[in-house]
Design a protein around this motif. Structure first.
Motif, PDB file in Angstrom:
ATOM      1  N   PRO A 116      35.923  20.157  30.457  1.00  0.00           N
ATOM      2  CA  PRO A 116      34.343  19.305  31.515  1.00  0.00           C
ATOM      3  C   PRO A 116      34.991  19.974  32.918  1.00  0.00           C
ATOM      4  CG  PRO A 116      35.292  18.100  29.713  1.00  0.00           C
ATOM      5  CD  PRO A 116      36.576  19.587  29.662  1.00  0.00           C
ATOM      6  N   THR A 117      36.574  19.086  33.282  1.00  0.00           N
ATOM      7  CA  THR A 117      36.669  19.785  34.955  1.00  0.00           C
ATOM      8  C   THR A 117      36.332  20.959  35.773  1.00  0.00           C
ATOM      9  OG1 THR A 117      38.075  18.008  35.293  1.00  0.00           O
ATOM     10  CG2 THR A 117      38.159  19.657  36.557  1.00  0.00           C
ATOM     11  N   ALA A 118      36.564  22.173  35.146  1.00  0.00           N
ATOM     12  CA  ALA A 118      36.131  23.670  35.271  1.00  0.00           C
ATOM     13  C   ALA A 118      34.908  23.745  35.230  1.00  0.00           C
ATOM     14  CB  ALA A 118      36.732  24.588  34.281  1.00  0.00           C
ATOM     15  N   ALA A 119      33.901  23.109  34.043  1.00  0.00           N
ATOM     16  CA  ALA A 119      32.450  23.466  34.427  1.00  0.00           C
ATOM     17  C   ALA A 119      31.850  22.926  35.763  1.00  0.00           C
ATOM     18  CB  ALA A 119      31.770  22.941  33.417  1.00  0.00           C
ATOM     19  N   ARG A 120      32.414  21.503  35.764  1.00  0.00           N
ATOM     20  CA  ARG A 120      31.560  20.854  37.119  1.00  0.00           C
ATOM     21  C   ARG A 120      31.795  20.899  38.041  1.00  0.00           C
ATOM     22  NH1 ARG A 120      32.148  17.513  33.218  1.00  0.00           N
ATOM     23  NH2 ARG A 120      31.015  15.654  32.871  1.00  0.00           N
ATOM     24  N   LEU A 121      33.379  22.319  38.321  1.00  0.00           N
ATOM     25  CA  LEU A 121      33.379  22.804  39.408  1.00  0.00           C
ATOM     26  C   LEU A 121      32.818  23.914  39.842  1.00  0.00           C
ATOM     27  CD1 LEU A 121      37.870  22.594  39.640  1.00  0.00           C
ATOM     28  CD2 LEU A 121      36.045  21.340  40.547  1.00  0.00           C
ATOM     29  N   GLU A 122      32.915  24.443  38.898  1.00  0.00           N
ATOM     30  CA  GLU A 122      31.437  25.750  38.913  1.00  0.00           C
ATOM     31  C   GLU A 122      30.028  25.300  39.751  1.00  0.00           C
ATOM     32  OE1 GLU A 122      30.948  28.268  35.404  1.00  0.00           O
ATOM     33  OE2 GLU A 122      32.357  26.777  34.381  1.00  0.00           O
ATOM     34  N   GLY A 123      30.084  24.672  38.711  1.00  0.00           N
ATOM     35  CA  GLY A 123      28.765  24.113  39.749  1.00  0.00           C
ATOM     36  C   GLY A 123      29.000  23.623  41.356  1.00  0.00           C
ATOM     37  N   LEU A 124      29.745  22.549  41.161  1.00  0.00           N
ATOM     38  CA  LEU A 124      29.557  22.100  43.151  1.00  0.00           C
ATOM     39  C   LEU A 124      30.265  22.908  43.882  1.00  0.00           C
ATOM     40  CD1 LEU A 124      32.109  19.602  42.361  1.00  0.00           C
ATOM     41  CD2 LEU A 124      29.201  19.024  42.876  1.00  0.00           C
ATOM     42  N   SER A 125      30.734  24.653  43.544  1.00  0.00           N
ATOM     43  CA  SER A 125      30.589  25.706  44.052  1.00  0.00           C
ATOM     44  C   SER A 125      30.247  25.594  45.179  1.00  0.00           C
ATOM     45  CB  SER A 125      31.783  26.713  43.394  1.00  0.00           C
ATOM     46  OG  SER A 125      33.763  25.894  43.396  1.00  0.00           O
ATOM     47  N   ALA A 126      28.901  26.380  43.776  1.00  0.00           N
ATOM     48  CA  ALA A 126      27.401  27.536  43.650  1.00  0.00           C
ATOM     49  C   ALA A 126      26.494  26.395  44.670  1.00  0.00           C
ATOM     50  CB  ALA A 126      27.094  27.263  42.493  1.00  0.00           C
ATOM     51  N   ALA A 127      26.483  24.582  43.973  1.00  0.00           N
ATOM     52  CA  ALA A 127      25.901  23.986  45.396  1.00  0.00           C
ATOM     53  C   ALA A 127      26.277  24.030  46.299  1.00  0.00           C
ATOM     54  CB  ALA A 127      26.274  22.814  45.303  1.00  0.00           C
ATOM     55  N   ALA A 128      27.164  24.012  47.417  1.00  0.00           N
ATOM     56  CA  ALA A 128      28.064  23.872  48.164  1.00  0.00           C
ATOM     57  C   ALA A 128      27.168  25.060  49.020  1.00  0.00           C
ATOM     58  CB  ALA A 128      30.002  24.040  48.750  1.00  0.00           C
ATOM     59  N   THR A 129      26.603  25.707  49.044  1.00  0.00           N
ATOM     60  CA  THR A 129      26.745  26.943  49.806  1.00  0.00           C
ATOM     61  C   THR A 129      24.763  26.622  49.661  1.00  0.00           C
ATOM     62  OG1 THR A 129      25.252  27.967  47.336  1.00  0.00           O
ATOM     63  CG2 THR A 129      27.435  29.488  47.891  1.00  0.00           C
ATOM     64  N   MET A 130      24.099  25.877  49.372  1.00  0.00           N
ATOM     65  CA  MET A 130      22.598  24.928  49.852  1.00  0.00           C
ATOM     66  C   MET A 130      23.030  24.588  50.514  1.00  0.00           C
ATOM     67  SD  MET A 130      22.103  23.726  45.731  1.00  0.00           S
ATOM     68  CE  MET A 130      19.913  24.006  46.434  1.00  0.00           C
ATOM     69  N   PHE A 131      24.108  23.549  51.290  1.00  0.00           N
ATOM     70  CA  PHE A 131      24.023  23.270  52.884  1.00  0.00           C
ATOM     71  C   PHE A 131      24.559  23.181  53.663  1.00  0.00           C
ATOM     72  CE2 PHE A 131      24.221  21.057  47.809  1.00  0.00           C
ATOM     73  CZ  PHE A 131      22.484  20.124  48.561  1.00  0.00           C
ATOM     74  N   PRO A 183      26.417  24.262  56.525  1.00  0.00           N
ATOM     75  CA  PRO A 183      28.504  24.641  56.871  1.00  0.00           C
ATOM     76  C   PRO A 183      29.171  23.049  56.806  1.00  0.00           C
ATOM     77  CG  PRO A 183      27.647  26.859  56.938  1.00  0.00           C
ATOM     78  CD  PRO A 183      26.461  25.744  57.297  1.00  0.00           C
ATOM     79  N   GLU A 184      28.414  23.045  58.318  1.00  0.00           N
ATOM     80  CA  GLU A 184      28.996  21.605  59.370  1.00  0.00           C
ATOM     81  C   GLU A 184      28.225  20.215  58.689  1.00  0.00           C
ATOM     82  OE1 GLU A 184      31.148  22.548  61.387  1.00  0.00           O
ATOM     83  OE2 GLU A 184      30.423  25.113  61.193  1.00  0.00           O
ATOM     84  N   SER A 185      28.101  20.146  58.010  1.00  0.00           N
ATOM     85  CA  SER A 185      27.387  19.284  57.074  1.00  0.00           C
ATOM     86  C   SER A 185      27.888  18.501  56.509  1.00  0.00           C
ATOM     87  CB  SER A 185      26.385  19.511  56.051  1.00  0.00           C
ATOM     88  OG  SER A 185      26.395  19.479  55.035  1.00  0.00           O
ATOM     89  N   GLU A 186      28.591  16.975  56.548  1.00  0.00           N
ATOM     90  CA  GLU A 186      29.299  15.977  55.476  1.00  0.00           C
ATOM     91  C   GLU A 186      29.371  16.443  54.009  1.00  0.00           C
ATOM     92  OE1 GLU A 186      30.564  11.293  55.662  1.00  0.00           O
ATOM     93  OE2 GLU A 186      28.780  12.034  56.547  1.00  0.00           O
ATOM     94  N   PHE A 187      28.433  16.318  54.040  1.00  0.00           N
ATOM     95  CA  PHE A 187      28.149  17.074  52.724  1.00  0.00           C
ATOM     96  C   PHE A 187      28.785  18.265  51.857  1.00  0.00           C
ATOM     97  CE2 PHE A 187      25.842  17.884  48.542  1.00  0.00           C
ATOM     98  CZ  PHE A 187      25.644  16.581  47.551  1.00  0.00           C
ATOM     99  N   ARG A 188      28.602  19.163  52.845  1.00  0.00           N
ATOM    100  CA  ARG A 188      29.445  19.868  52.324  1.00  0.00           C
ATOM    101  C   ARG A 188      31.033  19.895  52.484  1.00  0.00           C
ATOM    102  NH1 ARG A 188      27.973  26.143  52.980  1.00  0.00           N
ATOM    103  NH2 ARG A 188      30.389  26.918  52.086  1.00  0.00           N
ATOM    104  N   SER A 189      31.341  19.108  52.680  1.00  0.00           N
ATOM    105  CA  SER A 189      32.536  18.667  53.714  1.00  0.00           C
ATOM    106  C   SER A 189      33.141  18.491  52.363  1.00  0.00           C
ATOM    107  CB  SER A 189      33.153  18.201  55.048  1.00  0.00           C
ATOM    108  OG  SER A 189      33.080  19.443  55.535  1.00  0.00           O
ATOM    109  N   ASP A 190      32.175  17.517  51.708  1.00  0.00           N
ATOM    110  CA  ASP A 190      33.072  15.905  50.822  1.00  0.00           C
ATOM    111  C   ASP A 190      32.973  17.411  49.219  1.00  0.00           C
ATOM    112  OD1 ASP A 190      33.223  14.058  52.469  1.00  0.00           O
ATOM    113  OD2 ASP A 190      30.677  13.454  51.891  1.00  0.00           O
ATOM    114  N   LEU A 191      32.120  18.120  49.453  1.00  0.00           N
ATOM    115  CA  LEU A 191      31.951  18.674  48.233  1.00  0.00           C
ATOM    116  C   LEU A 191      32.835  19.724  48.334  1.00  0.00           C
ATOM    117  CD1 LEU A 191      28.379  20.557  47.712  1.00  0.00           C
ATOM    118  CD2 LEU A 191      29.357  18.835  45.913  1.00  0.00           C
ATOM    119  N   MET A 192      33.655  20.756  49.344  1.00  0.00           N
ATOM    120  CA  MET A 192      34.803  21.440  49.714  1.00  0.00           C
ATOM    121  C   MET A 192      35.881  20.945  49.454  1.00  0.00           C
ATOM    122  SD  MET A 192      33.760  23.029  52.870  1.00  0.00           S
ATOM    123  CE  MET A 192      35.138  23.901  53.512  1.00  0.00           C
ATOM    124  N   ARG A 193      36.440  19.110  49.503  1.00  0.00           N
ATOM    125  CA  ARG A 193      37.733  18.433  49.406  1.00  0.00           C
ATOM    126  C   ARG A 193      37.603  17.911  47.447  1.00  0.00           C
ATOM    127  NH1 ARG A 193      42.007  18.389  49.714  1.00  0.00           N
ATOM    128  NH2 ARG A 193      43.295  16.540  49.733  1.00  0.00           N
TER     129      ARG A 193
END
Length: 381
Positions: A287-302, A304-314
């Motif tokens: 469950p964690t691995a699958a969610r991480l796949e999604g979050l990593s891909a989603a990060a590319t949609m925002f 690079p300097e946005s707070e939301f992208r930083s939250d995703l990266m962390r």
């Protein structure tokens, strides 16, 4: 010497992710036999009996992660062994669909492989993943692929798609499309396969069908208080984003943002235990691995300097650290990812049942963890 604790921690996770990804890729490839079939599962506890079922969606998923490893130049696996794995799947699953004509090709899951099935069944997600991996293999030069097969798989998905953009999830032999039974992940898997078909062939029809699928998901979830952790939809959204514009793009991005927010809110943090970074409280790895796949891909949609992208990266960084802790790093099980990072101490029937799964190693456990680590390296770093 670097004195910034945050940077030091990040470098540790980067190194752990790189080591884990290489070992996972080698392990997953080593589980292929000469016929192209995976050793689907085994248990670290010799007293636990492993079921004999073979799930074709997970076969295709394992190939998908190995194509990602090849694309990112991960050394170690014998990637030429993917051609027999594709050939084996084609022989065992590809077939015509009665009543839909020769132009449509189904991916049949049969009771001799999946014993819980009463009748041979086509799963829309299976067709999507088959289209995805065969198209990727053709694009990367990993196997000889017949374009006719890809076009016929695409034609099946178009037939399974309804006017509103949703899909029939199942086609049962002798019965046809099943009404009223849907799978959470199949629309995203189908969309991803259609996008891969578009990238390979330039088919506008495939791109439009994928966009319709994602817009349907956004529309039907628009008023939901919480959204499901639909990682396949996130991956497909990131893949299609360069090809969509205007309102459609805004809707797809907003849908991805809402899914990602709900996933991040479930992350375990600051417990100073092995569970830190997981997205469930029981320590299960997939469950964690699958969610991480999604979050990593989603990060590319925002941005690079946005707070939301930083939250995703962390969030991804913490999650990948959890997966690295769960991965065997040496010995005969190097690269193996068990069902959970640890077993429960209790002796109740529920605890014992959980513990049997906690020590199981299955190809999809490794696949999702490998894709998560590769996504971190590709999209976040």
């Amino acid at each position: 010497m670097n004195s910034d604790p945050a940077l030091s921690e990040k470098s540790v996770v980067q190194r752990a992710a790189a080591i884990a990804a290489r070992l996972m890729a080698i392990k997953l490839e080593s589980m292929l036999d000469d016929t192209g079939r995976f050793t689907y599962a085994y248990n670290l506890d010799p007293d636990v009996t492993v079921a004999s079922d073979y799930n074709w969606l997970r076969h295709f998923g394992a190939i998908y992660s190995l194509t990602q490893a090849y694309e990112m130049k991960i050394e170690g696996p014998r990637y030429e062994r993917l051609a027999p794995a594709l050939s084996f799947a084609k022989i065992q699953t590809f077939g015509q669909v009665e009543g839909l004509g020769e132009k449509r090709l189904g991916v049949w899951c049969r009771p001799e492989f999946e014993t819980y099935l009463e009748n041979s069944t086509i799963k829309t997600g299976g067709v999507g993943l088959a289209l995805l991996v065969f198209a990727r293999a053709a694009k990367l030069g990993l196997a000889a692929v017949e374009l006719t097969d890809l076009n016929r798989l695409q034609a099946y998905l178009l037939e399974a798609q309804k006017e509103d953009g949703s899909f029939h999830s199942f086609f049962v032999e002798g019965e046809g499309f099943l009404a009223g039974k849907a799978s959470l992940y199949y629309p995203g898997e189908a969309a991803l396969g259609l996008i891969a078909h578009h990238k390979l062939t330039g088919s506008k029809t495939s791109l439009e069908a994928a966009q319709d699928a994602l817009l349907y998901l956004e529309l039907c979830r628009r008023t939901d208080f919480t959204l499901p952790p639909d990682h396949w939809a996130l991956i497909a959204s990131a893949e299609i984003l360069p090809y969509v514009h205007g309102e459609a793009q805004m809707r797809i991005v907003d849908h991805a943002r809402r899914i990602s927010q709900d996933i991040m809110q479930s992350q375990v943090r600051h417990t100073k235990t092995l569970l830190d970074g997981a997205f469930t409280n029981d320590g299960r790895t997939t469950p964690t691995a699958a969610r991480l796949e999604g979050l990593s891909a989603a990060a590319t949609m925002f941005h690079p300097e946005s707070e939301f992208r930083s939250d995703l990266m962390r969030a991804v960084e913490l999650g990948v650290a959890f997966l690295a802790r769960a991965t065997f790093l040496d010995g005969p099980n190097a690269g193996a990812v068990p069902g959970a990072i640890g077993r429960r101490p209790g002796t109740s029937p529920e605890d014992l049942d959980f513990n049997r799964g906690a020590t199981e190693v299955r190809i999809d456990y490794i696949q999702h963890a490998l894709s998560a680590c590769l996504g971190y390296r590709r999209y976040i770093l």
